[in-house]
Design a protein around this motif. Sequence first.
Motif, mmCIF file in Angstrom:
data_model
loop_
_atom_site.group_PDB
_atom_site.id
_atom_site.type_symbol
_atom_site.label_atom_id
_atom_site.label_comp_id
_atom_site.label_asym_id
_atom_site.label_seq_id
_atom_site.Cartn_x
_atom_site.Cartn_y
_atom_site.Cartn_z
ATOM 1 N N ALA A 327 0.954 -1.009 -0.040
ATOM 2 C CA ALA A 327 -0.105 -0.206 0.052
ATOM 3 C C ALA A 327 0.902 1.273 0.073
ATOM 4 C CB ALA A 327 -0.876 -0.154 1.441
ATOM 5 N N ILE A 328 1.841 1.211 0.937
ATOM 6 C CA ILE A 328 2.740 2.306 0.795
ATOM 7 C C ILE A 328 3.353 2.785 -0.752
ATOM 8 C CG2 ILE A 328 5.139 3.141 1.771
ATOM 9 C CD1 ILE A 328 4.463 1.951 4.205
ATOM 10 N N SER A 329 3.801 1.503 -1.298
ATOM 11 C CA SER A 329 4.385 1.555 -2.664
ATOM 12 C C SER A 329 3.431 2.103 -3.501
ATOM 13 C CB SER A 329 4.782 0.323 -3.235
ATOM 14 O OG SER A 329 5.378 0.279 -4.535
ATOM 15 N N LEU A 330 2.128 1.809 -3.527
ATOM 16 C CA LEU A 330 1.238 2.338 -4.426
ATOM 17 C C LEU A 330 0.868 3.743 -4.165
ATOM 18 C CD1 LEU A 330 -1.362 -0.671 -4.326
ATOM 19 C CD2 LEU A 330 0.132 -0.089 -6.227
ATOM 20 N N LEU A 331 0.660 4.178 -2.883
ATOM 21 C CA LEU A 331 0.469 5.597 -2.656
ATOM 22 C C LEU A 331 1.745 6.379 -3.074
ATOM 23 C CD1 LEU A 331 -1.305 5.099 1.019
ATOM 24 C CD2 LEU A 331 -2.291 5.686 -1.139
ATOM 25 N N PHE A 332 2.932 6.037 -2.941
ATOM 26 C CA PHE A 332 3.937 6.689 -3.278
ATOM 27 C C PHE A 332 4.041 7.097 -4.842
ATOM 28 C CE2 PHE A 332 7.479 6.705 0.297
ATOM 29 C CZ PHE A 332 6.521 7.250 1.123
ATOM 30 N N THR A 333 3.599 5.917 -5.386
ATOM 31 C CA THR A 333 3.628 5.756 -7.067
ATOM 32 C C THR A 333 2.504 6.806 -7.324
ATOM 33 O OG1 THR A 333 4.535 3.517 -7.136
ATOM 34 C CG2 THR A 333 3.332 4.530 -9.106
ATOM 35 N N LEU A 334 1.405 6.896 -6.715
ATOM 36 C CA LEU A 334 0.357 7.864 -7.130
ATOM 37 C C LEU A 334 0.633 9.256 -6.930
ATOM 38 C CD1 LEU A 334 -2.712 8.285 -7.860
ATOM 39 C CD2 LEU A 334 -3.485 7.956 -5.301
ATOM 40 N N VAL A 335 1.450 9.592 -5.695
ATOM 41 C CA VAL A 335 1.967 10.884 -5.414
ATOM 42 C C VAL A 335 2.890 11.301 -6.717
ATOM 43 C CG1 VAL A 335 3.288 12.386 -3.814
ATOM 44 C CG2 VAL A 335 1.551 10.690 -2.993
ATOM 45 N N ILE A 336 3.852 10.303 -6.942
ATOM 46 C CA ILE A 336 4.790 10.700 -8.039
ATOM 47 C C ILE A 336 3.999 11.144 -9.467
ATOM 48 C CG2 ILE A 336 6.256 9.980 -9.820
ATOM 49 C CD1 ILE A 336 7.468 8.409 -6.966
ATOM 50 N N ASP A 337 2.945 10.087 -9.619
ATOM 51 C CA ASP A 337 2.260 10.481 -10.977
ATOM 52 C C ASP A 337 1.461 11.533 -10.932
ATOM 53 O OD1 ASP A 337 2.791 7.999 -12.097
ATOM 54 O OD2 ASP A 337 1.110 7.182 -11.423
#
Length: 353
Positions: A327-337
């Motif tokens: 979940a942390i990885s997915l949220l970080f990726t969303l923020v980067i996008d």
Amino acid sequence: MNSSVDASIAPSGPGAPGGPPSAASREPRASSLAGAWRRFLVRRLVGLVVNLALLVVVTFVIVRLIPGDPAAAIAGEDASQSQVDAVRVELGLDEPLPEQFLHYVVGVLHGDFGTSFHYQMPALDLVRAAAPYTITIAFASLVVFLVLGLAIGAAVGIITRGDRHRWLDHLFNVGAGLVASVPAYVQATLLIAVFAVWLAWLPPAYSPAYGLGESAVLPVAALSLGCIASVARITRREVAVVLEQDYMRSARGWRLPSLRLYAKHMMPNVLTTALTLSGIILTALLGSALIVEAVFAWPGLGTTTVQAIAQFKDYPVIRAAVFVIGAISLLFTLVIDIVLGILDPRTLGDSRG
């Protein structure tokens, strides 16, 4: 009538060809951008929900691939088969897999990953206690490898522009490739040997006797070094391409100051690729953190997961830890996008003129 007269009578107000855009022409562009953001966010949020659902399935299945019987581990080596079976019934491991999966999904929807087999407390509470430590070194590593990777790659790209200083270019590529190819746990061991054992500058492992910042230096360095090399190599290639673009040649022809030339005109175009790459690197970094934390006895999700797998076969803790890491990885990726969309609206996925 000659061309000068034609030009003198040609319309030049707002909305005219060659004139400043009118308010009417700006509104569709703003509306199109807002629509692109809406579609982008809907796509990303739907993707986030789908990935979280897949993560629930993966975390349930993955524990079944771990060798060993948690009931036997809890009952002890001297326990009889009847005692092991009694523990299995108590843990609910005797139920059919579909029934176990249904109970697991219902629990996750309510924020309950079950009770730890070993600690006899909610598994999510254990993970919550460890997560800030992992997030701290992961975020610090992200900042370090982005700043240093961009700076080193951009500097080498600028210095070696137009095949200048080819020796530096070759040295950089060989050195960065070598550093990027060394696994993080090997780098962690080397860092301990040099800075903790030989030089005695930093603690070899986490300890309350040292400050959190001092203890985090080596773990952050072990996670960052390979990422710095990867980002620097990509940045150097992007800089080489951008510096040969026509607009950069024109900017150099206008003798713009170096800070304005590179910071304003070059870096925004380089950042898009670097940030896209950082989302991929961050996922690998979180995976590496599981091993690096164990090397440094860092009390984060990595240490918690390794202990739950190797020692206790603690299914609820393993599921909760893997889910939180994903979940942390997915949220970080969303923020980067989202940051990429702010820097370059073309990454929103719509083709606009």
